[in-house]
Design an enzyme around this catalytic site. Structure first.
Site, short mmCIF file in Angstrom:
data_model
loop_
_atom_site.label_atom_id
_atom_site.label_comp_id
_atom_site.label_asym_id
_atom_site.label_seq_id
_atom_site.Cartn_x
_atom_site.Cartn_y
_atom_site.Cartn_z
N HIS A 160 0.84 -1.20 0.00
CA HIS A 160 0.00 0.00 0.00
C HIS A 160 0.87 1.24 0.00
CE1 HIS A 160 -3.66 -2.29 0.58
NE2 HIS A 160 -2.97 -3.04 1.44
N CYS A 161 0.27 2.35 -0.40
CA CYS A 161 0.92 3.65 -0.48
C CYS A 161 1.70 3.91 0.80
CB CYS A 161 -0.13 4.73 -0.72
SG CYS A 161 0.56 6.36 -0.94
N PRO A 162 2.94 4.33 0.69
CA PRO A 162 3.67 4.78 -0.49
C PRO A 162 4.59 3.72 -1.10
CG PRO A 162 4.89 5.47 1.42
CD PRO A 162 3.67 4.71 1.92
N ASP A 213 -3.12 -1.94 -4.95
CA ASP A 213 -3.62 -0.81 -4.16
C ASP A 213 -4.47 0.09 -5.05
OD1 ASP A 213 -4.07 1.32 -2.48
OD2 ASP A 213 -1.96 1.85 -2.23
#
Length: 78
Positions: free
Chosen positions: A12-14, A39
């Site tokens: 997931h981000c980042p 994501d």
């Protein structure tokens, strides 16, 4: 030369952007990478990443729950 592939599914981000940036930093200008992510935020993240760097988002598509991004390495920062 064939495009490199990067699997960041499940991250997931980042992390998808950070892993992509790390790979692109090792590549020569004009080389390409295909990134596989899951994501949903990656759609916005990769567009923004390419718009704010010299890298080019050549194509993106959705294959089921996987987002696929085809990116060309831009000019290295001076």
């Amino acid at each position: 030369m064939a495009a490199k592939e990067l699997d960041v599914k499940g991250l997931h981000c980042p992390l998808p952007i950070l892993r992509t940036r790390a790979l692109l930093d090792k590549m020569a200008e004009g080389e390409e990478v295909i990134v596989y992510a899951t994501d949903p935020a990656s759609i916005i993240d990769f567009k923004h990443f390419c718009n704010t760097t010299d890298n080019v988002l050549l194509a993106h598509e959705t294959r089921g729950e996987v987002f696929v991004y085809h990116i060309r390495r831009g000019a290295a920062a001076a």
